[in-house]
Design a protein around this motif. Sequence first.
Motif, PDB file in Angstrom:
ATOM      1  N   ALA A   4     105.820  53.300  93.800  1.00 13.05           N
ATOM      2  CA  ALA A   4     106.123  53.899  94.825  1.00 13.05           C
ATOM      3  C   ALA A   4     106.731  55.531  94.148  1.00 13.05           C
ATOM      4  N   ASP A   5     106.917  55.745  93.672  1.00  8.49           N
ATOM      5  CA  ASP A   5     106.895  56.810  92.751  1.00  8.49           C
ATOM      6  C   ASP A   5     106.001  57.354  92.341  1.00  8.49           C
ATOM      7  N   GLN A   6     105.236  57.005  91.842  1.00  9.57           N
ATOM      8  CA  GLN A   6     103.526  57.194  91.387  1.00  9.57           C
ATOM      9  C   GLN A   6     102.454  57.805  92.995  1.00  9.57           C
ATOM     10  N   ARG A   7     103.042  56.984  93.772  1.00  6.09           N
ATOM     11  CA  ARG A   7     102.329  57.516  95.276  1.00  6.09           C
ATOM     12  C   ARG A   7     102.448  58.201  95.954  1.00  6.09           C
ATOM     13  N   GLY A   8     104.145  58.577  95.738  1.00  2.14           N
ATOM     14  CA  GLY A   8     104.389  59.415  95.815  1.00  2.14           C
ATOM     15  C   GLY A   8     104.330  60.093  97.910  1.00  2.14           C
ATOM     16  N   GLY A   9     104.051  59.110  98.556  1.00  2.00           N
ATOM     17  CA  GLY A   9     103.592  59.680  99.815  1.00  2.00           C
ATOM     18  C   GLY A   9     103.486  58.435 100.759  1.00  2.00           C
ATOM     19  N   PRO A  10     102.839  57.998 101.987  1.00  4.08           N
ATOM     20  CA  PRO A  10     102.559  57.424 102.880  1.00  4.08           C
ATOM     21  C   PRO A  10     101.404  56.207 102.259  1.00  4.08           C
ATOM     22  N   LEU A  11     100.290  56.566 101.313  1.00  5.07           N
ATOM     23  CA  LEU A  11      99.263  56.158 100.960  1.00  5.07           C
ATOM     24  C   LEU A  11      98.456  56.732 100.066  1.00  5.07           C
ATOM     25  N   PRO A  12      97.865  56.383  98.470  1.00  7.06           N
ATOM     26  CA  PRO A  12      97.588  56.749  97.534  1.00  7.06           C
ATOM     27  C   PRO A  12      96.609  58.091  97.745  1.00  7.06           C
ATOM     28  N   ARG A  13      95.991  58.880  97.205  1.00  4.97           N
ATOM     29  CA  ARG A  13      95.481  60.409  97.636  1.00  4.97           C
ATOM     30  C   ARG A  13      93.818  59.528  96.510  1.00  4.97           C
ATOM     31  N   GLY A  14      93.061  60.012  97.636  1.00  2.00           N
ATOM     32  CA  GLY A  14      91.674  60.135  96.482  1.00  2.00           C
ATOM     33  C   GLY A  14      90.509  58.969  97.447  1.00  2.00           C
ATOM     34  N   GLY A  15      90.546  58.402  98.156  1.00  2.00           N
ATOM     35  CA  GLY A  15      90.340  57.336  99.131  1.00  2.00           C
ATOM     36  C   GLY A  15      89.514  56.088  98.623  1.00  2.00           C
ATOM     37  N   PRO A  16      89.245  54.937  98.871  1.00  2.00           N
ATOM     38  CA  PRO A  16      89.242  53.914  98.524  1.00  2.00           C
ATOM     39  C   PRO A  16      88.005  54.058  96.911  1.00  2.00           C
ATOM     40  N   ASP A  17      87.679  55.074  96.919  1.00  2.00           N
ATOM     41  CA  ASP A  17      87.104  54.653  95.200  1.00  2.00           C
ATOM     42  C   ASP A  17      88.035  55.217  94.308  1.00  2.00           C
ATOM     43  N   THR A  18      88.858  55.945  94.614  1.00  2.00           N
ATOM     44  CA  THR A  18      90.359  56.282  94.311  1.00  2.00           C
ATOM     45  C   THR A  18      90.772  54.565  93.748  1.00  2.00           C
TER      46      THR A  18
END
Length: 456
Positions: A31-45
């Motif tokens: 959760a700390d790494q994500r830092g928000g409601p969902l991960p950044r960068g979209g499906p590819d990332t």
Amino acid sequence: MSTPPLAGGVAGHDALRPLLAVVLDALKEGADQRGGPLPRGGPDTVGRGVRDAARPVVPEHGKGAEEALRTLVGALASGAADPADPRCAAHLHTPPLALAVAADLAASALNPSLDSWDQAPAASALEAEVTRALAAEVYPGSTSPDALVTTGGTEANQLALLLARERHGAVPVVCGSHTHHSVRRAAWLLGLPEPVTVSAPGGTTDLTALDEALRAQRRPALVVATAGTTDTGRIDPLSAIADLCARHGAELHIDAAYGGALLFSPRHRALLQGLERARSVTLDLHKLGWQPVAAGLLAVPDGALLAPLAHTADYLNPDDDTEAGLPDLLGRSLRTTRRPDILKIAVTLRALGRSGLAALIDRTMAAAQEFAGLVDEHPALELHARPVLSTVLFRPRGASDDTVAALRRALLHEGRAVLGRSRADGRLWLKATLLNPHTSPGDLKTLIALVEGGTT
């Protein structure tokens, strides 16, 4: 490598305790790494991160329990859309209560399977108690109401159509254009005629159109009404639809997967007036019940209505065992192996009681009204309508449908907010499905600001 320990038995808790600490740490780190409601960068990332963590999926030599848990739970958490984040408000995807998740751990550790009594002695008894009690909430005037535990609204709707087919043969299904897609899919799966679809202006079934459709049927029909649509959260005029069904000799099924939990709220229960007149009702407590998936139910006013589901497998429910008093569980589902999903529901009901559930429901619906007010007062935003449940449709004023869709995808790709989309009145709207009872006024203003910032 030594034989891995088991979760159950007298030593199971000692084996679980250190592993749970690893899991909890990995959840926090993710959760700390994500830092928000969902991960950044979209499906590819996200996909690249999961592949890096998961490969090789089947290593030649295992890496041990702690490493596997730390790596894969962490990857899942860092790449999750977290419904506990107030900015994750797209779908009927609730943040589960911690106490319900804890109960689910016990269910997994004990691993009873509800297809025969000798696999689930206590779990089968608990399921019988809780399902009857919940069915009595829907049908307070019935002498023998009952309910089946399902994987959710889709399975419950499928069972409702199946039971109607067993009573009436190829029963015609009549429903509004706003009806959940699972009803049409169930009709296809069960070999029933394509459902007759009537108009639903404003998001609820048109009574005149329904009357005309029922007049045109040459045999008793099954009408499907909705108490809480997935697109707008609207509730059909249930009593008026029940009146039409009585007039035309039709049966009524109500899909209350979203709104059914309002039964626990004295403030909002009146929205479900007429629910008890249905032959069957779909409920789903992994929505406004804050349960981990899955927690669906199909309620009926008389347990005898479930008789068509009876089934015999000699190794599970032989006649002589049943005659000797062992409960027959195969008629409680179309599935064979079943988890004891009732445990988390029972724990939640006991821990919170009617008043505690009502408080969560009322707080959540109040937040939706507050959010709608913020939208309505904002000069750059347009509100579709005041919410009935906890779904709010809105859009940037003057924006095209393409702009609305692109704005939603940009917020997703940047990991800033998870908003849904819904088409109503011929236009595309952003959809905020507010199901987090901890959402604060500040969180609501943040959602407004994110949408406003995305339009500039």
